[in-house]
Design a protein around this motif. Sequence first.
Motif, PDB file in Angstrom:
ATOM      1  N   LEU A   6      31.526  66.470  -0.714  1.00 49.32           N
ATOM      2  CA  LEU A   6      31.842  65.191  -1.347  1.00 49.32           C
ATOM      3  C   LEU A   6      33.331  64.870  -1.220  1.00 49.32           C
ATOM      4  O   LEU A   6      33.718  63.724  -1.001  1.00 49.32           O
ATOM      5  CB  LEU A   6      31.434  65.210  -2.827  1.00 49.32           C
ATOM      6  CG  LEU A   6      29.947  65.033  -3.132  1.00 49.32           C
ATOM      7  CD1 LEU A   6      29.669  65.288  -4.605  1.00 49.32           C
ATOM      8  CD2 LEU A   6      29.485  63.631  -2.756  1.00 49.32           C
ATOM      9  N   SER A   7      34.153  65.905  -1.360  1.00 54.40           N
ATOM     10  CA  SER A   7      35.611  65.708  -1.228  1.00 54.40           C
ATOM     11  C   SER A   7      35.962  65.250   0.177  1.00 54.40           C
ATOM     12  O   SER A   7      36.816  64.371   0.367  1.00 54.40           O
ATOM     13  CB  SER A   7      36.354  67.002  -1.568  1.00 54.40           C
ATOM     14  OG  SER A   7      36.084  67.415  -2.890  1.00 54.40           O
ATOM     15  N   LEU A   8      35.289  65.827   1.188  1.00 56.21           N
ATOM     16  CA  LEU A   8      35.518  65.423   2.580  1.00 56.21           C
ATOM     17  C   LEU A   8      35.079  63.976   2.794  1.00 56.21           C
ATOM     18  O   LEU A   8      35.777  63.186   3.432  1.00 56.21           O
ATOM     19  CB  LEU A   8      34.749  66.356   3.521  1.00 56.21           C
ATOM     20  CG  LEU A   8      34.824  66.009   5.026  1.00 56.21           C
ATOM     21  CD1 LEU A   8      36.267  66.091   5.524  1.00 56.21           C
ATOM     22  CD2 LEU A   8      33.923  66.944   5.835  1.00 56.21           C
ATOM     23  N   ALA A   9      33.910  63.623   2.231  1.00 56.20           N
ATOM     24  CA  ALA A   9      33.421  62.247   2.359  1.00 56.20           C
ATOM     25  C   ALA A   9      34.363  61.271   1.658  1.00 56.20           C
ATOM     26  O   ALA A   9      34.600  60.161   2.142  1.00 56.20           O
ATOM     27  CB  ALA A   9      32.017  62.137   1.774  1.00 56.20           C
ATOM     28  N   ALA A  10      34.924  61.701   0.517  1.00 51.37           N
ATOM     29  CA  ALA A  10      35.848  60.842  -0.228  1.00 51.37           C
ATOM     30  C   ALA A  10      37.096  60.533   0.591  1.00 51.37           C
ATOM     31  O   ALA A  10      37.670  59.439   0.483  1.00 51.37           O
ATOM     32  CB  ALA A  10      36.234  61.497  -1.555  1.00 51.37           C
ATOM     33  N   LEU A  11      37.528  61.480   1.426  1.00 50.16           N
ATOM     34  CA  LEU A  11      38.685  61.242   2.297  1.00 50.16           C
ATOM     35  C   LEU A  11      38.449  60.027   3.176  1.00 50.16           C
ATOM     36  O   LEU A  11      39.358  59.232   3.432  1.00 50.16           O
ATOM     37  CB  LEU A  11      38.959  62.466   3.180  1.00 50.16           C
ATOM     38  CG  LEU A  11      39.576  63.703   2.532  1.00 50.16           C
ATOM     39  CD1 LEU A  11      39.701  64.804   3.569  1.00 50.16           C
ATOM     40  CD2 LEU A  11      40.930  63.382   1.933  1.00 50.16           C
ATOM     41  N   GLY A  12      37.210  59.879   3.667  1.00 47.54           N
ATOM     42  CA  GLY A  12      36.896  58.804   4.596  1.00 47.54           C
ATOM     43  C   GLY A  12      36.722  57.445   3.951  1.00 47.54           C
ATOM     44  O   GLY A  12      36.990  56.426   4.570  1.00 47.54           O
TER      45      GLY A  12
ATOM     46  N   LEU B 121      31.549  60.222  10.634  1.00 54.41           N
ATOM     47  CA  LEU B 121      32.806  60.618  11.266  1.00 54.41           C
ATOM     48  C   LEU B 121      34.014  60.284  10.404  1.00 54.41           C
ATOM     49  O   LEU B 121      35.119  60.756  10.671  1.00 54.41           O
ATOM     50  CB  LEU B 121      32.943  59.914  12.626  1.00 54.41           C
ATOM     51  CG  LEU B 121      31.854  60.221  13.663  1.00 54.41           C
ATOM     52  CD1 LEU B 121      32.052  59.322  14.874  1.00 54.41           C
ATOM     53  CD2 LEU B 121      31.895  61.680  14.078  1.00 54.41           C
ATOM     54  N   PHE B 122      33.817  59.432   9.382  1.00 55.53           N
ATOM     55  CA  PHE B 122      34.942  58.971   8.580  1.00 55.53           C
ATOM     56  C   PHE B 122      35.706  60.131   7.958  1.00 55.53           C
ATOM     57  O   PHE B 122      36.932  60.196   8.032  1.00 55.53           O
ATOM     58  CB  PHE B 122      34.461  58.026   7.471  1.00 55.53           C
ATOM     59  CG  PHE B 122      34.126  56.634   7.958  1.00 55.53           C
ATOM     60  CD1 PHE B 122      34.161  56.324   9.310  1.00 55.53           C
ATOM     61  CD2 PHE B 122      33.764  55.643   7.058  1.00 55.53           C
ATOM     62  CE1 PHE B 122      33.844  55.049   9.761  1.00 55.53           C
ATOM     63  CE2 PHE B 122      33.451  54.362   7.498  1.00 55.53           C
ATOM     64  CZ  PHE B 122      33.490  54.072   8.847  1.00 55.53           C
ATOM     65  N   GLY B 123      34.973  61.042   7.304  1.00 55.07           N
ATOM     66  CA  GLY B 123      35.614  62.173   6.626  1.00 55.07           C
ATOM     67  C   GLY B 123      36.428  63.047   7.575  1.00 55.07           C
ATOM     68  O   GLY B 123      37.632  63.265   7.351  1.00 55.07           O
ATOM     69  N   PRO B 124      35.816  63.556   8.667  1.00 53.87           N
ATOM     70  CA  PRO B 124      36.573  64.388   9.620  1.00 53.87           C
ATOM     71  C   PRO B 124      37.770  63.668  10.242  1.00 53.87           C
ATOM     72  O   PRO B 124      38.837  64.271  10.411  1.00 53.87           O
ATOM     73  CB  PRO B 124      35.519  64.734  10.679  1.00 53.87           C
ATOM     74  CG  PRO B 124      34.220  64.677   9.956  1.00 53.87           C
ATOM     75  CD  PRO B 124      34.373  63.563   8.966  1.00 53.87           C
ATOM     76  N   VAL B 125      37.609  62.374  10.600  1.00 52.58           N
ATOM     77  CA  VAL B 125      38.728  61.635  11.201  1.00 52.58           C
ATOM     78  C   VAL B 125      39.880  61.506  10.213  1.00 52.58           C
ATOM     79  O   VAL B 125      41.046  61.723  10.557  1.00 52.58           O
ATOM     80  CB  VAL B 125      38.268  60.234  11.678  1.00 52.58           C
ATOM     81  CG1 VAL B 125      39.472  59.363  12.055  1.00 52.58           C
ATOM     82  CG2 VAL B 125      37.340  60.359  12.877  1.00 52.58           C
ATOM     83  N   MET B 126      39.544  61.184   8.946  1.00 55.48           N
ATOM     84  CA  MET B 126      40.604  61.036   7.947  1.00 55.48           C
ATOM     85  C   MET B 126      41.219  62.384   7.585  1.00 55.48           C
ATOM     86  O   MET B 126      42.410  62.458   7.256  1.00 55.48           O
ATOM     87  CB  MET B 126      40.055  60.347   6.693  1.00 55.48           C
ATOM     88  CG  MET B 126      39.711  58.876   6.891  1.00 55.48           C
ATOM     89  SD  MET B 126      41.050  57.884   7.626  1.00 55.48           S
ATOM     90  CE  MET B 126      42.260  57.910   6.310  1.00 55.48           C
TER      91      MET B 126
ATOM     92  N   VAL C 253      40.915  51.305  10.882  1.00 55.88           N
ATOM     93  CA  VAL C 253      39.556  50.748  10.934  1.00 55.88           C
ATOM     94  C   VAL C 253      38.722  51.319   9.794  1.00 55.88           C
ATOM     95  O   VAL C 253      37.965  50.602   9.131  1.00 55.88           O
ATOM     96  CB  VAL C 253      38.893  51.036  12.301  1.00 55.88           C
ATOM     97  CG1 VAL C 253      37.396  50.786  12.244  1.00 55.88           C
ATOM     98  CG2 VAL C 253      39.525  50.172  13.386  1.00 55.88           C
ATOM     99  N   ILE C 254      38.876  52.619   9.548  1.00 51.38           N
ATOM    100  CA  ILE C 254      38.147  53.265   8.450  1.00 51.38           C
ATOM    101  C   ILE C 254      38.601  52.696   7.104  1.00 51.38           C
ATOM    102  O   ILE C 254      37.784  52.431   6.214  1.00 51.38           O
ATOM    103  CB  ILE C 254      38.345  54.794   8.502  1.00 51.38           C
ATOM    104  CG1 ILE C 254      37.616  55.367   9.722  1.00 51.38           C
ATOM    105  CG2 ILE C 254      37.839  55.461   7.223  1.00 51.38           C
ATOM    106  CD1 ILE C 254      37.920  56.829  10.009  1.00 51.38           C
ATOM    107  N   ALA C 255      39.920  52.502   6.958  1.00 48.77           N
ATOM    108  CA  ALA C 255      40.449  51.905   5.722  1.00 48.77           C
ATOM    109  C   ALA C 255      39.881  50.498   5.525  1.00 48.77           C
ATOM    110  O   ALA C 255      39.491  50.115   4.411  1.00 48.77           O
ATOM    111  CB  ALA C 255      41.969  51.851   5.778  1.00 48.77           C
ATOM    112  N   SER C 256      39.791  49.737   6.606  1.00 54.39           N
ATOM    113  CA  SER C 256      39.246  48.383   6.538  1.00 54.39           C
ATOM    114  C   SER C 256      37.766  48.415   6.191  1.00 54.39           C
ATOM    115  O   SER C 256      37.278  47.594   5.408  1.00 54.39           O
ATOM    116  CB  SER C 256      39.455  47.663   7.876  1.00 54.39           C
ATOM    117  OG  SER C 256      40.821  47.650   8.227  1.00 54.39           O
TER     118      SER C 256
END
Length: 630
Positions: free
Chosen positions: A15-21, A173-178, A303-306
């Motif tokens: 969940l913490s990793l997903a929250a990063l994204g 991919l959002f979590g790993p990229v962030m 892009v992820i932030a957007s």
Amino acid sequence: MSNPNAGRESSLAALSLAALGVVYGDIGTSPLYTLKECLDGHTPLEIIPENVYGMLSLIFWGLMLVVSLKYVFIILRADNRGEGGVLSLMALALQKATPGSKKALVIAAAGIFGAALFYGDSMITPAISVLSALEGVGVVSHKLDPYIVPMTIAVLIALFAIQSRGTATVGKLFGPVMMLWFAVLGVLGLLQIIKNPAVLAAMSPVYAFRFAEYHSVQAFVLLGAVVLALTGAEALYADMGHFGRPAIRRAWFGFVLPSLVLNYFGQGALLLADPKTIKNPFFLLAPDWALVPLVVLATLATVIASQAVISGAFSMTKQAVQLGFCPRMNIEHTSETEIGQIYLPQVNWMLLISVILLVLAFRSSANLASAYGFAVTCTMVVTTLLAFMVLGRTLTRAKRVVLWIVLSFLFMIDLLLFSANVLKIPDGGWFPLVIGMIAFTVMMTWHRGRALLGDKLHEGELPLSGFVESLESGPPQRVEGVAVFMTGSTDSVPHALLHNLKHNKVLHEQVVFLTVSTADIPFVPRKERVVIRKLGKTFHQIIATYGFKEEPQVPEILAQVEELQPDLRFDPMETSYFLSRETIVQGKHPAISRWRGWLFSIMARNSVRATQYFKIPPNRVVEMGTQVEL
């Protein structure tokens, strides 16, 4: 034997990793432009140690006080059954206010205004984020400068175009990229800090106070740039329902905050070593060979932030519809498993057009920074005000006093930041303000119009109890099947039934009055959703209650009714649905101003039909129309 603690720890880590994204995309891309804007924006400063240390100290303590103390420690406690965000907070505050009272009206207005400003923010975030990332192309080669704006628009069009397909696949991919992004932020900053560790002295608040003492007016103005480091703090609270308080806190303190601090201080160390790097201190942290990969990574991060902001706009609109502050809209689900993944076409294309116009009008992240911050700080003020009403209800008197003292201190900081951003209004801050005022006017007009329409319809209604008894004692011609009458009232006869009796002079074998209401909580447990009342031998009343983050579906309600009361069956081919459809016309003495009446009438005509919104089979619906004067 498996260890349950290990399982919980693994789930929390995921969940913490997903929250990063999702949660930290906005605040995580702030280093792209914040320090540059602070030192070389509309009030440029000389690149000398006193100024650099002063700005770093202001940024650091802004992150510690506003984000860490206020949001992560305090505001996250104000959850509405696990859900966060300004509308959830508003719903909590309204629970203690008398419906229709001045206090309730003020709370609703504050909450809706905070939500309305989010739309302005959700337009600026994609524009400034993607622009600032692609401006790194100019560091690689100035020959590419003319292509920055076209490339930005191309990326944004692609981003909004894929919304209808959902983000489930890309979202993985959002979590790993962030995570890679924050790791790169930290490493780039650390490499410069190692060369000049003295810059860490700026963590002391003494440098912020000294800067404010020697540059009092300029320091106040520059708070409008410092707040750029805090944008995205509201996302911590708004996305609490998706990830939970523990995951958001762990991600912040364990990874995001250290990475941000290292990067800001690394940029400061670079500027002290070479003041010329002020032209783009973020990208010049990287060695030449890493510039192109960093531009690509920065573009992905923005892009992820957007994406997080766009999804937030969809979610906010859906909540506003459920709470009665927005007309019904077409809501498409883009995932079969994740209920929160939705797509609203009208909102999506409105955002895209606005974002493109912003990019064409401002053309650089520095210019957009002038418009950014006003909406964020205004929402921060609203959140703190509502938190005063909600937090502390279950605390002892002593703890409540301490909490209010801390909140009062944080509220003063919010007001200071907001006041500094008011100065941005002439330079572009007017844009989110105008968008917020338009959204606020639309939502409050819809809410007021629906209330007046309900009162008008209620005037001519008959009480349900006596009417049912008279119908059963002397019924008209009965026909086979079940008639379901959709109604907003639980104690009066639906207008559709009166029209049906007046014009068709028949009554079905079974008659059901169905009322769908929205509670001031995000989710209603299934076992509490449906209430069935037997009004007579052939008359039943069903009251279905949904949370403001749920989507009501009539077939789902009727299926649950069949489970609870097996003798009440709804054969799809034997069930007819009767709905009233009101046409709004302006009376000689309108209850609201003519322009608001005109606006409400347009929204009513263009709102999604009840059949589509409630997922009612369209070939089984009978609509009974009536004109109502407002």
